[in-house]
Write a protein that holds these residues in place. Sequence first.
Motif, PDB file in Angstrom:
ATOM      1  N   UNK A 308     -43.998  88.603  71.597  1.00  0.00           N
ATOM      2  CA  UNK A 308     -44.383  87.802  72.762  1.00  0.00           C
ATOM      3  C   UNK A 308     -43.176  87.219  73.493  1.00  0.00           C
ATOM      4  N   UNK A 309     -42.022  87.166  72.855  1.00  0.00           N
ATOM      5  CA  UNK A 309     -40.817  86.723  73.543  1.00  0.00           C
ATOM      6  C   UNK A 309     -40.688  85.231  73.727  1.00  0.00           C
ATOM      7  N   UNK A 310     -41.501  84.427  73.085  1.00  0.00           N
ATOM      8  CA  UNK A 310     -41.361  82.976  73.127  1.00  0.00           C
ATOM      9  C   UNK A 310     -41.828  82.399  71.804  1.00  0.00           C
ATOM     10  N   UNK A 311     -41.325  81.230  71.417  1.00  0.00           N
ATOM     11  CA  UNK A 311     -41.697  80.661  70.108  1.00  0.00           C
ATOM     12  C   UNK A 311     -43.190  80.342  70.024  1.00  0.00           C
ATOM     13  N   UNK A 312     -43.817  80.794  68.971  1.00  0.00           N
ATOM     14  CA  UNK A 312     -45.230  80.487  68.716  1.00  0.00           C
ATOM     15  C   UNK A 312     -45.313  79.813  67.352  1.00  0.00           C
ATOM     16  N   UNK A 313     -46.003  78.683  67.321  1.00  0.00           N
ATOM     17  CA  UNK A 313     -46.210  77.939  66.071  1.00  0.00           C
ATOM     18  C   UNK A 313     -47.645  78.138  65.593  1.00  0.00           C
ATOM     19  N   UNK A 314     -47.861  77.975  64.286  1.00  0.00           N
ATOM     20  CA  UNK A 314     -49.206  78.135  63.730  1.00  0.00           C
ATOM     21  C   UNK A 314     -49.387  77.153  62.574  1.00  0.00           C
ATOM     22  N   UNK A 315     -50.609  76.679  62.408  1.00  0.00           N
ATOM     23  CA  UNK A 315     -50.980  75.827  61.283  1.00  0.00           C
ATOM     24  C   UNK A 315     -52.449  76.042  60.982  1.00  0.00           C
TER      25      UNK A 315
END
Length: 962
Positions: A308-315
């Motif tokens: 995706x080319x951008x930081x993705x966070x998950x929880x």
Amino acid sequence: MLTLRPEDILLDCRAPDWRDALEQAAESLHRAGLTAPAYRDGLFQRETQSSTYLGNAIAIPHGTPESREHVLATGVRVLQFPAGVEWHDGQRIHVLVAIAAQSDEHLDILRQLTHVLDDDSVGERLAGAGSAATVAALLSKAQVEARLDADTLCLGFPARDARELALAGAARLRQLGCVGGDFMADVAERPLASLGQGLWLTHGERSVAVPALALATPDERLESGGEAVKGVFCLAAQGDAHRGLLERVLTLLDSGAAAELPSTDAATVLARLAGESAAAHTRLARVLNAHGLHARPAKQLVQVAREQGLPIQVRLAEGGGATVSASSLTKVINLGARRGQQLVFSAEGEEAQQALEAVCRAVADGLGEHVLPFDESRERSMPQADAAPIQPLPDDEPHPGVAASPGLAIAPVFVLQTPRFDYPERAADAAEQQRRLRQALVEGAAQLEALVQQARGGEVAQILSMHEEMLTDPELFEAAREGIQEGRSAEAAWWEAIETAAHAQEMLADRLLAERAADLRDVGRRVLGVLCEVTLPKPPETPYILVTDDIGPSDVARLDTQRVRGLLTARGGATAHSAILARALGIPAVVGAGERVLTLAGGQELILDGERGRVIPTPSAERRASAEQRLAEREQREAEAWQARFEAAQTRDGHRVEVAANLGNTTHAANAVERGAEGIGLLRTEFLFMAHAREPDLATQIEEYREALDALDGRPLVARTLDVGGDKPLPYWPVPKEDNPFLGLRGIRLSLTRPEVLETQLRALLMAAAPASEAADKPRPLRIMLPMVKDVGEFRAARAIFARLLDEIPAAERATDVQLGVMIEVPSAALLAPVLAAEVDFFSVGTNDLTQYTLAIDRDHPELSAHADGLHPAVLRLIEMTVAAAHAHGKWVGVCGELASDTLAVPVLVGLGVDELSVSARQVPLVKARLREFDLAEARTQAQLALAQATSEAVRDALEVR
């Protein structure tokens, strides 16, 4: 935590290629008895699907779901390759962690290993490790999870000052089982620290079981010393485990976003503390993979996130864990996401929405695996889609369960399915939801009161009265009220409070106390039924056997004993309150028989044997006729036994065998005498210690023991000294948590760690048995026995205290007819009986524990307990050795376990030479009657017949034929 033993680790392995390394891994699992040879094919098949390389020179080969049938036991074998092996995906490995898992345990093992991937040097250190201990230390790092979730939040609390908010947070953590009472005192003594932005911090370190963070916010504006009080964080600190929580709070303060916390909902609070900014876009996605986010789908998710080319966070949506990078494989795996759980993805920037859409679409598509839609209401109560269908019980074949209440029943079954409660999770009008809940609690209490009146005393009334008290528990109501304040419906908030409390109860080491979680759920379902207006289906008007998944005590109390002939459950244990009540009401019961019993059709005929712990669906005409004859004979025998209950216990030819009663409370001694007991063969004195918040003093103990001796009126009392520890802890006598409490610090070995406690109990027993002033010439026989003795050394240590007390206490103030003996519960004690018999005054065989330790079967195990049979020839041989040793020294032997009331076992025990049988008070008349049905010669023949068999099944078959 992954626990590795030295024998689990193979050092200095060599392999020319990955295939040979995998062959060695398969062979190591097979040699360890964990797998069948065919599991090897599953290991290779898994590698064709996806590499099991984990990272940092570690691979974790494990089989496919299809190969699980070849797993004999869950476990791991670690193979170290110092020179390294080129894995088939181009990675170089130094360690293989070969996993044999029967279900999804490998996911837990995997999550426990991911911590080593944060250390880039671990691969090199594993390769150079020169000992198994070093490898184990590198792989087995203990990780304590600090708790922060919606349950630890206490939002909108009606507090008058900051101190009340602090204590509200502490109370919430105590309610969740994270902390004990000392933590509350710790928090109360500490000043609050201002963090700025209207937030304050307090903490405690005493009696912290689980490090956790609570946040309490006021329902209206508060100030302290001129500063606003918008919320108080309450931290349960433990080692370094809470450090991450503090760092998240400080990060939130640095971002300036803390000020919004007091005015928002729980979801937003958790999002901010997880690291999501107010500017972040978020999307929810539910995990649909049958086995959750294990390595293969997690790797696919990471690849999509990186694209995706951008930081993705998950929880995880449930809980309050910090966000992690969706581009980190180890971090994603360590989330431990299972099927049905929701993930929260977040990202910032112009392309965030599009990126989140792509990631969530990939999750919904299964991340490279075939997935099925998730139906929450269906999956709450049904097995997963890939689970094998439950096979119905075959006709006319015995099916084992756990014998919970003696008796025999023949009747059609009435299958009662657990009711479904459909209700909305959320509700807007909090005041209306609180009103509904209060009204349901009042109605539930009225129902219980009616049942108490109907019960008219006894154990049934006592347990139901306890249920009434549960309904008035302020902590339960407060937990539900807070859930309602956060937007939940009355039903959802109430059941969440019940489940939280029940889960905390189940975590207790004491199995008896843990099984009381069923009582909480029973109370909870009653109120839920009122809220949802659910009524149970009406049972038939004709006699029936009730079949259900599990049953609560109030359900048992409601049973019409005129129509209910028996009780059969899929779950439950013989020590649960429902089983206790079934025995009190005289209803034959078999519990823990497994899910297959729920496949029985309504009206299908069933034979239920509560003594042998088995059921027979659709019996043949011959089997039914035999059961009917046994039932008629039993009913006649019970009537005759009651009439002759005061006659001396002896065989047909006059051989005396004393029949005594087992008691768990001194108040029941008079009832035992009324039922014909010739004494008390086992008084479990721990009832007295467990009934007090502090250790009972000398006067309290004397009073309790004297009550039993007075009721016995000259009959002997056999009192077992305190038998706690391990699985039965005392709140005021903390014992370190043990991996296997049944083999831990318990019984006499625990008492000897605090000899002053043992001395006080022995002194109390001796003084309680002093001759009464009004009948100084009347004996009060006292027999004291020591539990869990393994050898003569433990007996001598206790006897030294006992002998000193006999010298110290004047003869007129203590028992004069007194003996000191040991329980034979540990096989070593039976094997050493000739040594022990030379020094003890008597033996009492506890067949329940002796059977479990001899056969290595937990007698409460849901699947194996039916095989923990005291008539196993190995157990009988140990009893034979014990009796022979005792009689050689002129000592007597009793049996105080469940085997003593087993109809088939009674003549065998007499034939082995047992002098006393101690059974439940209800069984006394029947055991006396059973003794009158045979003579000593027949008993000896049956004993020899039993000893000649190879299995407990063969013993029972041989004895039934006679």
